[in-house]
Design a protein around this motif. Structure first.
Motif, PDB file in Angstrom:
ATOM      1  N   LEU A  26      -4.588  15.468  21.795  1.00 41.97           N
ATOM      2  CA  LEU A  26      -5.643  16.469  21.910  1.00 41.97           C
ATOM      3  C   LEU A  26      -6.950  15.869  22.418  1.00 41.97           C
ATOM      4  CD1 LEU A  26      -5.055  18.460  18.584  1.00 41.97           C
ATOM      5  CD2 LEU A  26      -4.206  18.996  20.876  1.00 41.97           C
ATOM      6  N   GLY A  27      -6.914  14.613  22.807  1.00 47.36           N
ATOM      7  CA  GLY A  27      -8.109  13.946  23.297  1.00 47.36           C
ATOM      8  C   GLY A  27      -8.783  13.136  22.213  1.00 47.36           C
ATOM      9  N   PHE A  28      -9.369  13.810  21.263  1.00 47.82           N
ATOM     10  CA  PHE A  28     -10.065  13.123  20.171  1.00 47.82           C
ATOM     11  C   PHE A  28      -9.148  12.788  19.002  1.00 47.82           C
ATOM     12  CE2 PHE A  28     -10.485  17.688  19.631  1.00 47.82           C
ATOM     13  CZ  PHE A  28     -10.130  17.892  18.306  1.00 47.82           C
ATOM     14  N   THR A  85      -9.485  24.433  20.872  1.00 42.83           N
ATOM     15  CA  THR A  85      -8.618  23.288  21.152  1.00 42.83           C
ATOM     16  C   THR A  85      -7.192  23.733  21.443  1.00 42.83           C
ATOM     17  OG1 THR A  85      -9.902  22.169  19.405  1.00 42.83           O
ATOM     18  CG2 THR A  85      -7.995  21.000  20.292  1.00 42.83           C
ATOM     19  N   ILE A  86      -6.748  24.754  20.713  1.00 42.18           N
ATOM     20  CA  ILE A  86      -5.361  25.217  20.764  1.00 42.18           C
ATOM     21  C   ILE A  86      -5.374  26.738  20.638  1.00 42.18           C
ATOM     22  CG2 ILE A  86      -3.104  25.166  19.604  1.00 42.18           C
ATOM     23  CD1 ILE A  86      -3.890  22.464  18.397  1.00 42.18           C
ATOM     24  N   THR A  91     -19.497  22.556  14.675  1.00 38.52           N
ATOM     25  CA  THR A  91     -18.562  21.552  14.158  1.00 38.52           C
ATOM     26  C   THR A  91     -18.422  20.328  15.054  1.00 38.52           C
ATOM     27  OG1 THR A  91     -16.699  22.721  15.200  1.00 38.52           O
ATOM     28  CG2 THR A  91     -17.199  23.280  12.900  1.00 38.52           C
ATOM     29  N   GLY A  92     -18.970  20.364  16.249  1.00 31.83           N
ATOM     30  CA  GLY A  92     -18.907  19.207  17.123  1.00 31.83           C
ATOM     31  C   GLY A  92     -17.622  19.142  17.923  1.00 31.83           C
ATOM     32  N   THR A  93     -17.491  18.057  18.675  1.00 32.60           N
ATOM     33  CA  THR A  93     -16.368  17.946  19.621  1.00 32.60           C
ATOM     34  C   THR A  93     -15.105  17.367  19.004  1.00 32.60           C
ATOM     35  OG1 THR A  93     -17.187  15.771  20.316  1.00 32.60           O
ATOM     36  CG2 THR A  93     -17.944  17.688  21.577  1.00 32.60           C
ATOM     37  N   ASP A  94     -15.230  16.685  17.861  1.00 31.39           N
ATOM     38  CA  ASP A  94     -14.075  16.001  17.265  1.00 31.39           C
ATOM     39  C   ASP A  94     -13.464  16.820  16.131  1.00 31.39           C
ATOM     40  OD1 ASP A  94     -16.257  15.733  15.619  1.00 31.39           O
ATOM     41  OD2 ASP A  94     -15.783  13.676  14.997  1.00 31.39           O
ATOM     42  N   PHE A  95     -13.273  18.089  16.372  1.00 27.69           N
ATOM     43  CA  PHE A  95     -12.799  19.006  15.332  1.00 27.69           C
ATOM     44  C   PHE A  95     -11.867  20.011  15.991  1.00 27.69           C
ATOM     45  CE2 PHE A  95     -13.597  22.596  12.271  1.00 27.69           C
ATOM     46  CZ  PHE A  95     -13.250  21.931  11.099  1.00 27.69           C
ATOM     47  N   ASP A 101      -9.351  18.779   9.145  1.00 25.39           N
ATOM     48  CA  ASP A 101      -9.276  18.282  10.514  1.00 25.39           C
ATOM     49  C   ASP A 101      -9.613  19.371  11.520  1.00 25.39           C
ATOM     50  OD1 ASP A 101      -8.017  15.495  10.060  1.00 25.39           O
ATOM     51  OD2 ASP A 101      -6.720  16.847   8.917  1.00 25.39           O
ATOM     52  N   GLY A 102      -9.635  20.602  11.059  1.00 22.35           N
ATOM     53  CA  GLY A 102      -9.943  21.706  11.946  1.00 22.35           C
ATOM     54  C   GLY A 102      -9.905  23.023  11.200  1.00 22.35           C
ATOM     55  N   VAL A 103     -10.096  24.095  11.951  1.00 27.42           N
ATOM     56  CA  VAL A 103      -9.956  25.445  11.405  1.00 27.42           C
ATOM     57  C   VAL A 103      -9.082  26.262  12.342  1.00 27.42           C
ATOM     58  CG1 VAL A 103     -12.143  25.504  10.139  1.00 27.42           C
ATOM     59  CG2 VAL A 103     -12.078  26.253  12.541  1.00 27.42           C
ATOM     60  N   GLU A 104      -8.446  27.259  11.779  1.00 29.01           N
ATOM     61  CA  GLU A 104      -7.801  28.285  12.595  1.00 29.01           C
ATOM     62  C   GLU A 104      -8.600  29.560  12.404  1.00 29.01           C
ATOM     63  OE1 GLU A 104      -3.403  29.274  13.572  1.00 29.01           O
ATOM     64  OE2 GLU A 104      -3.848  30.408  11.737  1.00 29.01           O
ATOM     65  N   ILE A 105      -9.095  30.117  13.494  1.00 26.46           N
ATOM     66  CA  ILE A 105      -9.827  31.372  13.457  1.00 26.46           C
ATOM     67  C   ILE A 105      -8.826  32.493  13.684  1.00 26.46           C
ATOM     68  CG2 ILE A 105     -11.602  32.760  14.585  1.00 26.46           C
ATOM     69  CD1 ILE A 105     -12.981  30.081  15.324  1.00 26.46           C
TER      70      ILE A 105
END
Length: 675
Positions: free
Chosen positions: A13-15, A244-245, A206-210, A157-161
């Motif tokens: 995913l890059g980061f 991201t996804i 949340t920035g780019t690394d999320f 590590d992230g969220v799902e909206i």
């Protein structure tokens, strides 16, 4: 050894990098609402130890008005951050990654404070929503973004909206629920403004690394839903906004088309996700009825998606991915998509579990540990109760011998798997057979166990199941009367006009079995889509065929009768009962309730109605099928008890209540865990 190169391939995913292509999809388990955060953490940590690449929590509300239920979990306070950190720390210690789903329910929120773009009441909620003004919309955006910010602080590590299934963001997207004429309604550009603003501001916060997953409705399956051009347009704008996804959502909760039940073909909607592939540059996840490594690999290898979402299969077996990687596919406990212990529990206000795996969501209170005192164990009956006992006991180290009168294991599961729409039961029986073999359980088939045979065992478990209940109808011994066992085992000839006595689960199963002939729609996707009126959303808005459902002609004329005046199938599953009723009505099955069974003769079934036995009627039938309930088969247990032998009686032999595999498996597992 089976290999799954696409399924097990890492995703960069890059980061950050995901270790494989499996997402554990979000499920409302009720765990977060228990307040026992150790229990929540252990549920997710066990799946992390099973090597799933990324997990998504159950829906967490961003505020009170957006919560699915009063008392539902939210991410709004500093204490919420601390509670969730227990979960994320445990998952990370286990080598996993986890995202928190932010779920704003909109008009689906079960409470008087629910809000929506327009005051259009949901058919599945008694509460009309409050229409939001500009300030109200701004508050919802700010609260969702703040929930995401807090999720990052909690270690996610992230969220799902959540933007699909007819929830809040989805409600803004379609004219079905958005009647506004301001900048949040009207044109599609206006209607998609809200989800885009949410994603854009979430990325800023949340920035780019999320990881930001956006759950996008690929096919709404409700009137006035999205066109596929609109779906593509939204996906492309969501990508630009910072997602991201993109994860797949299928159908609104109010849609009258099944999307995840066992009668839905495997990977039934992967073709919809495939239509989006290549139109966005970020990974796309597909979902719904993907329950084996082979199905998942096929979906990925044919370019339907970049990842697969498996939700309920992760309840059935936390080690799905690890077992696939080790080539132990036959050891993966299969999700049969029954909904009985997961979604039915959720909508019944109970804690989620799994029919085939009672430890799901009960990891801390139902440990399966090596036995310190190895015993010899006799299990009589190889239905779900006996099999779950035998396998769990053998896993713990006990020496198990399994007895059954039949020539194969599985008990009445072997009848269930004959029903069109219940083909998944074949896989369940196969899994039991593999586990029995691999655990070295001694199996004695074609054997009627006697008290003498069972002498000398340390423990005896009686799981002898049920017998059909005798309805005591005059004339039931006639040549035109058969029982459900002979019908489902192919031992009875059934005519064209059929009366089915008893409208419980078995009566419904028998009616579906007799109404179908030829290929089951569950194993023929085009046939299933035609039956339920599903079509390409690029051709018809929302994926609804303009001609509606087009089922094949019924194989027989069937009348389904019950003594009760209540709705047929009232005792069926909360989330699947409507499907069974709809399927039979599409086959022109006649539902008749409130009857007294007077007699059977060559002309058919004679009935009357009500306590006064009024309106005598003859139901013309070539064949009458008895599905009038069950009684426990306890003869062996009673013989042993009369000799003073202590026995454990479980499953149908304990309580004859339909064919309740969920209760039987849970009972057997818990007994074996305690021996």
């Amino acid at each position: 050894m089976a290999t799954y190169p696409n399924l097990l391939k890492p995703l960069d995913l890059g980061f950050t990098t995901l270790k494989n292509r499996v997402l554990m999809g979000s499920m409302h388990t009720g765990l977060e609402e228990t307040g026992d955060w150790n229990r929540v953490a252990e549920f997710y940590a066990e799946r992390a130890r099973g090597d799933v690449a990324l997990m998504v929590t159950g829906g967490i509300g961003p505020n009170l008005e957006g919560s699915v239920l009063p008392g539902a979990a939210m991410m709004v306070s500093e204490q919420d951050i601390e509670n969730h950190r227990v979960v994320t720390d445990r998952v990370h210690e286990a080598g996993g990654k986890i995202a928190m789903q932010i779920l704003h329910a909109g008009r689906y929120s079960y409470g008087p404070k629910c809000v929506a773009p327009s005051p259009v009441k949901s058919p599945i909620s008694p509460f009309p929503p409050n229409e939001l003004d500009e300030d109200g919309i701004e508050k919802q955006i700010a609260d969702i973004v703040e929930a995401a910010r807090k999720a990052k602080l909690a270690g996610y590590d992230g969220v799902e909206i959540m933007g699909s299934e007819g929830y809040f963001l989805n409600q803004f997207l379609v004219t079905h629920t958005n009647k506004r004429t301001d900048r949040w309604g009207g044109s599609y550009e206006n209607r998609m403004r809200l989800p885009l603003e949410v994603v854009r501001r979430t990325r800023e916060a949340t920035g780019t690394d999320f990881i930001i997953i956006y759950r996008l409705s690929m096919i709404d399956l409700v009137p006035d839903g999205s066109t596929f051009d609109e779906v593509v347009q939204l996906a492309q704008e969501i990508e630009k906004a910072g997602a991201t996804i993109i994860n797949t959502g299928i159908g609104w909760h109010e849609a009258r088309i099944p999307t995840i039940a066992t009668s839905v073909p495997r990977a039934a909607f992967a073709w919809v996700t495939k239509k989006l592939m290549g139109k966005v540059g970020i990974p796309v996840i597909t979902s719904n009825r993907i329950n084996t490594p082979e199905v998942a690999e096929e979906v990925l290898s044919t370019g339907c998606a970049d990842m697969v979402s498996l939700a309920r299969p992760m309840l059935a077996d936390a080690y799905f991915v690890a077992k696939a990687a080790r080539g132990e596919t036959s050891h993966i406990a299969p999700c049969i998509a029954c909904n009985q212990a997961c979604l039915d529990h959720t909508f019944g206000g109970k804690l989620t579990s799994c029919l085939v795996n009672p430890r799901a969501c009960h990891e801390t209170e139902l440990p399966i540990e090596p036995a310190t005192d190895i015993k010899t164990l006799a299990v009589v009956g190889s239905g779900p109760a006996g099999l779950s006992t035998a396998i769990t006991a053998a896993e713990r180290g006990h020496k198990v011998t399994l007895f059954d009168q039949s020539d194969e294991i599985g008990g009445q599961l072997n009848m269930a798997k004959q029903i069109p729409g219940k083909e998944e039961f074949w896989g369940l029986v196969d899994w039991y057979r593999a586990m029995v073999t691999d655990l070295g359980i001694e199996v004695k088939l074609n054997t009627t166990a006697t008290p003498d045979m069972l002498a000398g065992f340390d423990e005896v478990v009686i799981a002898t199941g049920v017998l059909p209940r005798d309805p005591e109808i005059p004339g039931q011994d006639g040549p035109n009367v058969v029982n459900y066992i002979d019908v489902l085992r192919g031992k009875a000839k059934v005519g064209h006009k059929v009366a089915v006595i008893g409208a419980g689960g078995i009566g419904f199963d028998v009616s579906e079995f007799l109404a179908h002939e030829g290929t089951s729609p569950t194993v023929d996707l085009p046939l299933w889509m035609k039956e339920w009126g599903v079509t390409d959303p690029a051709e018809h808005r929302s994926g609804l065929a303009p001609e509606g459902p087009q089922p094949e002609e019924p194989a027989r004329e069937i009348t389904l009768l019950q003594r009760k005046k209540t709705k047929h199938g009232k005792g069926l599953g909360k989330t699947t009962g409507w499907i069974h009723r709809a399927a039979l009505k599409m086959k022109d099955v006649n539902f008749v309730g409130g009857v007294n069974y007077e007699k059977i003769d060559a002309s058919g079934l004679h009935v009357s109605f009500g306590e006064a036995r009024e309106n005598p009627t003859v139901i013309e039938a070539d064949t009458i099928v008895l599905c009038a309930g069950q009684v426990s088969e306890r003869s062996l247990a009673e013989a042993l008890e009369s000799q003073g032998t202590k026995v454990h009686v479980i499953g149908g032999a304990d309580v004859a209540a339909e064919l309740d595999a969920k209760r039987a498996i849970n009972q057997g597992t818990r007994l074996a865990a305690a021996l």
